[in-house]
Scaffold this active site. Structure first.
Site, PDB file in Angstrom:
ATOM      1  N   GLY A  46      36.467 -13.665 -25.711  1.00 26.46           N
ATOM      2  CA  GLY A  46      37.179 -12.403 -25.547  1.00 26.46           C
ATOM      3  C   GLY A  46      37.446 -11.759 -26.893  1.00 26.46           C
ATOM      4  O   GLY A  46      36.669 -11.885 -27.843  1.00 26.46           O
ATOM      5  N   SER A  47      38.585 -11.101 -26.996  1.00 26.30           N
ATOM      6  CA  SER A  47      38.864 -10.296 -28.193  1.00 26.30           C
ATOM      7  C   SER A  47      39.158 -11.103 -29.440  1.00 26.30           C
ATOM      8  O   SER A  47      39.243 -10.533 -30.530  1.00 26.30           O
ATOM      9  CB  SER A  47      40.021  -9.337 -27.906  1.00 26.30           C
ATOM     10  OG  SER A  47      39.626  -8.358 -26.964  1.00 26.30           O
ATOM     11  N   THR A  48      39.341 -12.439 -29.332  1.00 31.46           N
ATOM     12  CA  THR A  48      39.481 -13.214 -30.561  1.00 31.46           C
ATOM     13  C   THR A  48      38.196 -13.134 -31.386  1.00 31.46           C
ATOM     14  O   THR A  48      38.239 -13.276 -32.613  1.00 31.46           O
ATOM     15  CB  THR A  48      39.804 -14.697 -30.275  1.00 31.46           C
ATOM     16  OG1 THR A  48      38.741 -15.284 -29.502  1.00 31.46           O
ATOM     17  CG2 THR A  48      41.118 -14.824 -29.512  1.00 31.46           C
ATOM     18  N   TYR A  49      37.060 -12.869 -30.729  1.00 32.50           N
ATOM     19  CA  TYR A  49      35.793 -12.765 -31.447  1.00 32.50           C
ATOM     20  C   TYR A  49      35.728 -11.495 -32.290  1.00 32.50           C
ATOM     21  O   TYR A  49      34.898 -11.383 -33.192  1.00 32.50           O
ATOM     22  CB  TYR A  49      34.621 -12.802 -30.465  1.00 32.50           C
ATOM     23  CG  TYR A  49      33.272 -12.893 -31.133  1.00 32.50           C
ATOM     24  CD1 TYR A  49      32.845 -14.076 -31.730  1.00 32.50           C
ATOM     25  CD2 TYR A  49      32.422 -11.792 -31.195  1.00 32.50           C
ATOM     26  CE1 TYR A  49      31.618 -14.162 -32.371  1.00 32.50           C
ATOM     27  CE2 TYR A  49      31.185 -11.866 -31.815  1.00 32.50           C
ATOM     28  CZ  TYR A  49      30.790 -13.053 -32.408  1.00 32.50           C
ATOM     29  OH  TYR A  49      29.574 -13.135 -33.040  1.00 32.50           O
ATOM     30  N   LYS A  50      36.614 -10.561 -32.044  1.00 30.34           N
ATOM     31  CA  LYS A  50      36.642  -9.345 -32.857  1.00 30.34           C
ATOM     32  C   LYS A  50      36.925  -9.653 -34.327  1.00 30.34           C
ATOM     33  O   LYS A  50      36.567  -8.869 -35.215  1.00 30.34           O
ATOM     34  CB  LYS A  50      37.673  -8.363 -32.301  1.00 30.34           C
ATOM     35  CG  LYS A  50      37.263  -7.759 -30.953  1.00 30.34           C
ATOM     36  CD  LYS A  50      38.368  -6.939 -30.325  1.00 30.34           C
ATOM     37  CE  LYS A  50      37.924  -6.399 -28.959  1.00 30.34           C
ATOM     38  NZ  LYS A  50      39.004  -5.710 -28.227  1.00 30.34           N
TER      39      LYS A  50
END
Length: 485
Positions: A218-222
């Site tokens: 999810g957005s932790t990969y941002k």
């Protein structure tokens, strides 16, 4: 000698040669492997007649051997069993060394490892009963307890690292199990317990922190995408990105919305820093498309994706998709499509940022000691890779601080301390389920602990469990415990 007898002699010679070769192969080449197989009952009986080494956390045994009055001289006991089950694993007469350190360092604990040769020699000469070596772990009991208590009965995992060394401070997987049920000498009850555990749909034997079915980040990969952008030299924290209400995936008519349908910026031009703070989907999908799959894959690798890690348990490598099309590349920008990670990997991303861009190799064993308490093996800090430059790490840290202070991660705030973090809500499957993520470190100005938490969706239909709501409080509890150690 007539021809038939001569031929028979050749056959007999060939058979004896094959027999000699086979026995030589078994006795000298495969002997060690056969001896260490979990189901080798002769070896099991032999090892049950020696004291197996202890596994210690902060000087306290979480796995130890206790003498019995039975033919099996020792029984394995696990104190605080469910708290450390996925770390210790289990030692069973029926199933051998299963999971965790019991399997990964079986020969050391059993006393048969080559490093203990001289101890075994002394034992033979002096007549002392043989004994395995003990393992001193890096775990912090306060951080481990904080993670478990904050997770409660929810499925998920939590990992904490010392970003300066790579030492693992907490390694939690939920649901857990009781290793004592498998180490019992009541073999019928052991079989029943094992069947129950293996058939449980909640999969309590799976160590979700380092293995099993990998998760979409999810957005932790941002954080990885932002790192790639900054490292390219073409973007700065104040660089404006394309980030409207929706983003049309390249080559398709499919539109990607922001969380809740909200705008990331009134003008649809959020900066990179703002995009991290509010976790803007549209700007990161656009940014991923601009950077391309190769750059994202390379940056992921610098954070440890694809690495075959042994901590010493084997860690399933995290992955970035091999050959995504343009639309799929855009989706990887928000940690979806086929990006897959372990919680340990997400903690490693935060850890590298916390450590000025230098990623340390994670490890779980501080030292191995023989029966005389002499250190025969010691683990020290080792650099795994240079993930990003120090300046990029500093910029990412400030962005992550803004997430906790005024963005999607305010539930991770600790009074009087600057905390750096990033939330994530990761969709999975096709029925609308979503897992909740949080990763971060503290104190942001002098990082002592980096964490990653995933709380699995309770159902296959998402009901609002965002990373900021359910994963950030778990991370906050771990960070508080880690900073106070």
């Amino acid at each position: 000698m007539n021809t038939p007898i001569r031929r028979l002699a050749y056959v007999v010679i060939a058979m004896f040669t094959a027999l000699l070769l086979a026995t030589t192969w078994i006795q000298f080449v495969t002997a060690q492997d056969l001896r260490e197989r979990p189901g080798n009952r002769r070896t099991l009986i032999d090892t049950y007649n020696r004291e197996r080494g202890a596994i210690l956390v902060d000087g306290t045994a979480i796995a130890r051997s206790e003498a019995t009055n039975t033919d099996l001289g020792w029984i394995r006991r696990y104190d605080q069993a469910t708290r450390y089950a996925h770390v210790t694993g289990y030692w069973s007469f029926t199933y051998g060394a299963g999971l965790g350190l019991e399997r990964a360092r079986n020969s050391v604990l059993a006393g048969t490892d080559d490093s203990l040769f001289y101890q075994r020699l002394v034992d033979v000469v002096t007549g002392r009963p043989p004994q395995g070596a003990s393992l001193e772990l890096t775990l912090d009991p306060a951080v481990q307890a904080a993670a478990i208590e904050a997770l409660g009965d929810r499925r998920g995992a939590a990992v904490a690292l010392d970003p300066r060394t790579g030492a693992i401070l907490a390694l939690v997987s939920r649901p857990s199990f009781d290793p004592n049920a498998l180490s019992s000498h009541q073999l019928t009850s052991v079989d029943e317990a094992y069947v129950q555990l293996t058939e449980d749909p909640e999969k309590p034997l799976v160590n979700r922190a380092i293995a099993g079915d990998l998760y979409p980040p999810g957005s932790t990969y941002k954080l990885v995408v932002a790192a790639a952008a900054l490292e390219s030299g073409e973007y700065q924290p104040d660089t404006e990105l394309e980030g409207g209400l929706t983003y049309t995936l390249p080559g398709t008519s499919t539109t990607l919305p922001n969380f809740g349908g909200a705008a990331c910026d009134p003008d649809g031009r959020p900066t990179l820093a703002r995009s991290i703070q509010v976790s803007c989907n549209t700007s990161f999908a656009w940014l991923a498309d601009q950077l391309g799959a190769d750059e994202l894959r390379e940056q992921s690798a610098r954070f440890g994706f694809g690495q075959q890690l042994e901590i010493p348990m084997s860690v399933t490598p995290s992955t970035y998709p091999e050959d995504p099309d343009d639309a799929q590349v855009a989706l990887t920008g928000i940690g979806q499509h086929e990006v897959r990670v372990t919680p340990l990997q997400v903690a490693m991303v935060a850890s590298a940022i916390a450590n000025d861009g230098e990623l340390m190799t994670p490890y779980l064993i501080e030292a191995v000691r023989n029966r005389d308490l002499e250190v025969i093996e010691e683990t020290g800090p080792r650099t795994l890779s240079r993930s990003v430059s120090a300046s990029t790490a500093e910029a990412l840290t400030e962005m992550m601080v803004s997430v906790v202070e005024a963005g999607s991660g305010t539930s991770a705030q600790i009074p009087g301390m600057r905390v750096a973090g990033k939330t994530g809500t990761a969709e999975y499957g096709s029925s609308g389920g979503a897992h909740a993520w949080f990763t971060g470190f503290a104190p942001a100005d002098d990082p002592q602990i980096a964490v990653a938490v995933i709380v699995e969706s309770a159902t296959d239909n998402w009901t609002g469990e965002t990373g900021g709501l359910v994963a950030a409080p778990v991370a906050r509890a771990m960070l508080e415990a880690g900073v106070q150690r």
